[in-house]
Motif scaffolding. Structure first.
Motif, short mmCIF file in Angstrom:
data_model
loop_
_atom_site.label_atom_id
_atom_site.label_comp_id
_atom_site.label_asym_id
_atom_site.label_seq_id
_atom_site.Cartn_x
_atom_site.Cartn_y
_atom_site.Cartn_z
N ASP A 23 48.32 20.91 21.37
CA ASP A 23 48.15 22.43 21.01
C ASP A 23 49.42 23.20 21.49
OD1 ASP A 23 48.14 22.50 23.69
OD2 ASP A 23 46.17 23.27 23.81
N GLY A 24 50.40 22.35 21.81
CA GLY A 24 51.69 23.17 22.44
C GLY A 24 51.66 23.68 23.84
N ASN A 25 50.81 23.56 24.43
CA ASN A 25 50.61 24.40 25.84
C ASN A 25 51.15 23.73 26.80
OD1 ASN A 25 49.81 25.67 28.15
ND2 ASN A 25 47.62 25.58 27.77
N GLU A 26 52.46 24.25 27.11
CA GLU A 26 53.48 23.77 28.01
C GLU A 26 52.74 23.75 29.69
OE1 GLU A 26 57.31 25.20 27.41
OE2 GLU A 26 57.55 23.78 25.67
N GLU A 27 51.99 24.70 29.72
CA GLU A 27 51.39 24.69 31.09
C GLU A 27 50.71 23.56 31.36
OE1 GLU A 27 49.85 28.73 32.11
OE2 GLU A 27 51.77 29.60 31.60
N GLU A 28 50.00 22.97 30.17
CA GLU A 28 49.39 21.69 30.58
C GLU A 28 50.12 20.31 30.55
OE1 GLU A 28 46.05 21.63 31.98
OE2 GLU A 28 46.54 23.75 32.30
N SER A 29 51.31 20.36 30.39
CA SER A 29 52.32 19.10 30.01
C SER A 29 52.09 18.28 31.19
CB SER A 29 53.62 19.67 29.95
OG SER A 29 53.79 20.22 28.71
N TRP A 30 51.99 17.06 30.81
CA TRP A 30 52.04 15.74 32.03
C TRP A 30 53.44 15.67 32.29
CZ3 TRP A 30 47.79 12.56 33.75
CH2 TRP A 30 46.65 13.11 33.33
N MET A 31 53.77 15.80 33.17
CA MET A 31 55.32 15.78 33.80
C MET A 31 55.37 14.49 34.78
SD MET A 31 56.06 19.78 34.62
CE MET A 31 55.84 20.87 33.40
N CYS A 32 56.27 13.66 34.40
CA CYS A 32 56.89 12.59 35.25
C CYS A 32 57.72 13.03 36.33
CB CYS A 32 57.36 11.42 34.57
SG CYS A 32 57.69 10.04 35.40
N LEU A 33 57.55 13.39 37.44
CA LEU A 33 58.45 13.87 38.43
C LEU A 33 59.49 12.94 38.78
CD1 LEU A 33 55.70 15.64 40.74
CD2 LEU A 33 57.24 16.84 38.74
N LYS A 34 60.48 13.50 39.22
CA LYS A 34 61.68 12.52 39.91
C LYS A 34 61.11 12.01 41.15
CE LYS A 34 65.24 14.79 37.35
NZ LYS A 34 66.55 15.75 37.53
N ARG A 35 61.66 10.94 41.66
CA ARG A 35 61.29 10.72 42.77
C ARG A 35 62.55 10.59 43.97
NH1 ARG A 35 56.90 8.01 43.66
NH2 ARG A 35 55.38 7.78 41.69
N ASP A 36 62.15 10.56 45.18
CA ASP A 36 63.13 10.53 45.95
C ASP A 36 62.79 9.22 47.04
OD1 ASP A 36 65.30 11.01 48.00
OD2 ASP A 36 63.98 12.79 48.83
N GLU A 37 63.94 8.36 47.11
CA GLU A 37 63.57 6.90 47.78
C GLU A 37 61.81 6.44 47.64
OE1 GLU A 37 64.48 7.64 51.98
OE2 GLU A 37 66.09 8.72 51.49
N GLY A 38 61.59 6.56 46.39
CA GLY A 38 60.43 5.84 45.84
C GLY A 38 59.05 6.98 46.24
N ALA A 39 59.42 7.84 46.47
CA ALA A 39 58.47 9.06 46.72
C ALA A 39 58.36 10.22 46.05
CB ALA A 39 58.21 9.46 48.27
N CYS A 40 57.56 11.05 45.52
CA CYS A 40 57.68 12.15 44.99
C CYS A 40 58.42 13.11 45.74
CB CYS A 40 55.98 12.85 44.75
SG CYS A 40 56.20 14.57 43.97
N VAL A 41 59.33 13.70 44.87
CA VAL A 41 60.18 14.55 45.51
C VAL A 41 59.66 15.77 46.33
CG1 VAL A 41 62.03 14.32 43.67
CG2 VAL A 41 60.46 16.06 43.18
N PHE A 42 58.32 15.89 45.93
CA PHE A 42 57.74 17.25 46.63
C PHE A 42 56.91 16.78 47.80
CE2 PHE A 42 58.29 18.92 42.35
CZ PHE A 42 59.20 19.86 42.64
N LEU A 43 57.03 15.29 48.08
CA LEU A 43 56.13 14.68 49.56
C LEU A 43 57.16 15.32 50.48
CD1 LEU A 43 53.90 13.05 50.06
CD2 LEU A 43 55.21 11.26 50.27
N GLY A 44 56.61 16.08 51.62
CA GLY A 44 57.04 16.45 52.58
C GLY A 44 57.12 15.46 53.77
#
Length: 101
Positions: A23-44
């Protein structure tokens, strides 16, 4: 907006791949996030999501993804145990980790 970026900047800085719904709704896109040393870049450093209240749809719906719900074997392979549960040596069970999820 949470990170002070527009959607285009967020995609450029943090997204490795993306699937947009038909349906083109970009807010509901599935995004493969980049990783930092194997973990999600947003993992604190505290092993918690630093964007939890603003996380992408795949993070909000995990583990109830169609690919994990379609077969019991896939569900069991993805399952992790709480840290306080002892895992017997040689078992295929696992605890959560930043590297494997």
């Amino acid at each position: 907006q949470h990170l002070g970026l527009n959607l285009s900047e967020f995609r450029s800085n943090y997204i490795k791949a993306e699937i947009t719904p038909s349906d083109g709704n970009e807010e509901e896109s599935w995004m493969c996030l980049k990783r930092d040393e194997g973990a999600c870049v947003f993992l604190g450093k505290d092993n918690r999501c630093s964007i939890y209240d603003h996380r992408p749809v795949q993070c909000r719906t995990y583990p109830f993804w169609p690919s994990l719900l379609s077969e019991e074997a896939a569900w069991l392979e993805e399952a992790v145990l709480p840290d306080e549960v002892t895992i017997d040596e040689g078992s295929s069970e696992r605890h959560w980790s930043p590297e494997l999820g």
